[in-house]
Design a protein around this motif. Sequence first.
Motif, PDB file in Angstrom:
ATOM      1  N   VAL A 136       0.939  -1.204   0.134  1.00 39.85           N
ATOM      2  CA  VAL A 136       0.130   0.150   0.034  1.00 39.85           C
ATOM      3  C   VAL A 136       0.940   1.188  -0.176  1.00 39.85           C
ATOM      4  CG1 VAL A 136      -1.778   1.354   1.518  1.00 39.85           C
ATOM      5  CG2 VAL A 136      -1.955  -1.059   1.207  1.00 39.85           C
ATOM      6  N   GLU A 137       1.923   1.275   0.792  1.00 41.58           N
ATOM      7  CA  GLU A 137       2.679   2.354   0.976  1.00 41.58           C
ATOM      8  C   GLU A 137       3.452   2.668  -0.359  1.00 41.58           C
ATOM      9  OE1 GLU A 137       5.263   1.510   4.408  1.00 41.58           O
ATOM     10  OE2 GLU A 137       3.362   1.932   5.683  1.00 41.58           O
ATOM     11  N   GLY A 138       3.848   1.753  -1.070  1.00 38.77           N
ATOM     12  CA  GLY A 138       4.909   1.582  -2.349  1.00 38.77           C
ATOM     13  C   GLY A 138       3.880   1.940  -3.643  1.00 38.77           C
ATOM     14  N   THR A 139       2.629   1.468  -3.362  1.00 32.28           N
ATOM     15  CA  THR A 139       1.919   1.734  -4.804  1.00 32.28           C
ATOM     16  C   THR A 139       0.473   2.483  -4.555  1.00 32.28           C
ATOM     17  OG1 THR A 139       0.494  -0.380  -4.517  1.00 32.28           O
ATOM     18  CG2 THR A 139       2.587  -0.907  -5.376  1.00 32.28           C
ATOM     19  N   GLY A 140       0.223   2.589  -3.338  1.00 37.84           N
ATOM     20  CA  GLY A 140      -1.133   3.267  -2.997  1.00 37.84           C
ATOM     21  C   GLY A 140      -2.243   2.489  -3.300  1.00 37.84           C
ATOM     22  N   ARG A 141      -2.022   1.205  -3.606  1.00 39.71           N
ATOM     23  CA  ARG A 141      -3.143   0.117  -3.791  1.00 39.71           C
ATOM     24  C   ARG A 141      -3.164  -1.004  -2.888  1.00 39.71           C
ATOM     25  NH1 ARG A 141      -1.980  -1.630  -9.788  1.00 39.71           N
ATOM     26  NH2 ARG A 141       0.072  -1.785  -8.490  1.00 39.71           N
ATOM     27  N   GLU A 142      -4.247  -1.525  -2.583  1.00 42.49           N
ATOM     28  CA  GLU A 142      -4.608  -2.606  -1.629  1.00 42.49           C
ATOM     29  C   GLU A 142      -4.208  -3.954  -2.389  1.00 42.49           C
ATOM     30  OE1 GLU A 142      -5.769  -2.763   1.825  1.00 42.49           O
ATOM     31  OE2 GLU A 142      -5.764  -0.475   1.602  1.00 42.49           O
ATOM     32  N   ILE A 143      -3.715  -4.964  -1.728  1.00 44.66           N
ATOM     33  CA  ILE A 143      -3.415  -6.237  -2.147  1.00 44.66           C
ATOM     34  C   ILE A 143      -3.842  -7.460  -1.408  1.00 44.66           C
ATOM     35  CG2 ILE A 143      -1.155  -6.330  -1.227  1.00 44.66           C
ATOM     36  CD1 ILE A 143      -0.258  -7.808  -3.665  1.00 44.66           C
ATOM     37  N   THR A 144      -4.526  -8.391  -1.955  1.00 47.13           N
ATOM     38  CA  THR A 144      -4.995  -9.470  -0.836  1.00 47.13           C
ATOM     39  C   THR A 144      -4.092 -10.416  -0.455  1.00 47.13           C
ATOM     40  OG1 THR A 144      -5.282 -10.957  -2.941  1.00 47.13           O
ATOM     41  CG2 THR A 144      -7.122  -9.393  -2.550  1.00 47.13           C
ATOM     42  N   LYS A 145      -4.289 -10.881   0.668  1.00 48.07           N
ATOM     43  CA  LYS A 145      -3.465 -11.919   1.242  1.00 48.07           C
ATOM     44  C   LYS A 145      -2.801 -13.116   0.330  1.00 48.07           C
ATOM     45  CE  LYS A 145      -4.610 -10.723   6.000  1.00 48.07           C
ATOM     46  NZ  LYS A 145      -4.900 -11.301   7.200  1.00 48.07           N
ATOM     47  N   SER A 146      -3.995 -13.485  -0.462  1.00 46.42           N
ATOM     48  CA  SER A 146      -3.928 -14.582  -1.416  1.00 46.42           C
ATOM     49  C   SER A 146      -2.704 -14.122  -2.371  1.00 46.42           C
ATOM     50  CB  SER A 146      -5.083 -15.294  -1.696  1.00 46.42           C
ATOM     51  OG  SER A 146      -5.852 -14.039  -2.548  1.00 46.42           O
ATOM     52  N   LYS A 147      -2.854 -12.933  -3.123  1.00 46.82           N
ATOM     53  CA  LYS A 147      -1.914 -12.460  -4.024  1.00 46.82           C
ATOM     54  C   LYS A 147      -0.473 -12.627  -3.231  1.00 46.82           C
ATOM     55  CE  LYS A 147      -4.955 -10.199  -7.022  1.00 46.82           C
ATOM     56  NZ  LYS A 147      -5.270  -8.903  -7.948  1.00 46.82           N
ATOM     57  N   ILE A 148      -0.388 -12.090  -2.087  1.00 44.77           N
ATOM     58  CA  ILE A 148       0.986 -12.116  -1.295  1.00 44.77           C
ATOM     59  C   ILE A 148       1.441 -13.369  -1.215  1.00 44.77           C
ATOM     60  CG2 ILE A 148       2.124 -11.404   0.666  1.00 44.77           C
ATOM     61  CD1 ILE A 148       0.236  -9.001   1.096  1.00 44.77           C
ATOM     62  N   ILE A 149       0.580 -14.548  -0.867  1.00 45.49           N
ATOM     63  CA  ILE A 149       0.935 -16.057  -0.551  1.00 45.49           C
ATOM     64  C   ILE A 149       1.339 -16.551  -1.905  1.00 45.49           C
ATOM     65  CG2 ILE A 149       0.331 -18.117   0.176  1.00 45.49           C
ATOM     66  CD1 ILE A 149      -1.493 -16.724   2.263  1.00 45.49           C
ATOM     67  N   ALA A 150       0.592 -16.331  -2.917  1.00 50.72           N
ATOM     68  CA  ALA A 150       0.987 -16.772  -4.307  1.00 50.72           C
ATOM     69  C   ALA A 150       2.365 -16.005  -4.885  1.00 50.72           C
ATOM     70  CB  ALA A 150      -0.411 -16.322  -5.259  1.00 50.72           C
ATOM     71  N   ALA A 151       2.538 -14.683  -4.743  1.00 51.87           N
ATOM     72  CA  ALA A 151       3.847 -14.167  -5.069  1.00 51.87           C
ATOM     73  C   ALA A 151       4.880 -14.821  -4.286  1.00 51.87           C
ATOM     74  CB  ALA A 151       3.858 -12.686  -4.889  1.00 51.87           C
ATOM     75  N   ALA A 152       4.913 -15.026  -3.011  1.00 49.83           N
ATOM     76  CA  ALA A 152       5.907 -15.703  -2.228  1.00 49.83           C
ATOM     77  C   ALA A 152       6.330 -16.943  -2.640  1.00 49.83           C
ATOM     78  CB  ALA A 152       5.486 -15.550  -0.590  1.00 49.83           C
ATOM     79  N   LEU A 153       5.134 -17.850  -2.974  1.00 58.28           N
ATOM     80  CA  LEU A 153       5.279 -19.130  -3.439  1.00 58.28           C
ATOM     81  C   LEU A 153       6.033 -19.039  -4.787  1.00 58.28           C
ATOM     82  CD1 LEU A 153       2.279 -20.767  -2.218  1.00 58.28           C
ATOM     83  CD2 LEU A 153       4.606 -21.265  -1.222  1.00 58.28           C
ATOM     84  N   ASN A 154       5.621 -18.388  -5.580  1.00 53.36           N
ATOM     85  CA  ASN A 154       6.328 -18.394  -6.993  1.00 53.36           C
ATOM     86  C   ASN A 154       7.783 -17.929  -6.980  1.00 53.36           C
ATOM     87  OD1 ASN A 154       5.892 -18.262  -9.948  1.00 53.36           O
ATOM     88  ND2 ASN A 154       6.080 -15.840  -9.872  1.00 53.36           N
ATOM     89  N   LEU A 155       8.048 -17.040  -6.079  1.00 48.86           N
ATOM     90  CA  LEU A 155       9.387 -16.477  -5.955  1.00 48.86           C
ATOM     91  C   LEU A 155      10.223 -17.643  -5.167  1.00 48.86           C
ATOM     92  CD1 LEU A 155       9.171 -12.787  -5.110  1.00 48.86           C
ATOM     93  CD2 LEU A 155       9.744 -13.730  -7.258  1.00 48.86           C
TER      94      LEU A 155
END
Length: 52
Positions: free
Chosen positions: A17-36
């Motif tokens: 939010v601080e970096g983009t000004g947009r909300e993100i879902t917890k599922s998207k965060i988990i998916a990104a972490a798993l992908n990386l």
Amino acid sequence: MRPEVANVIDCLAQRHVEGTGREITKSKIIAAALNLSLPVLATRMFPANGTD
């Protein structure tokens, strides 16, 4: 979900939010972490042994 994991996800959501000004879902965060982390997990935790 373990409380310490939930805290990390909440912190990452706040940084997003601080970096983009947009909300993100917890599922998207988990998916990104798993992908990386999949390449690391695959090679360190689940190495191919050639017997498939």
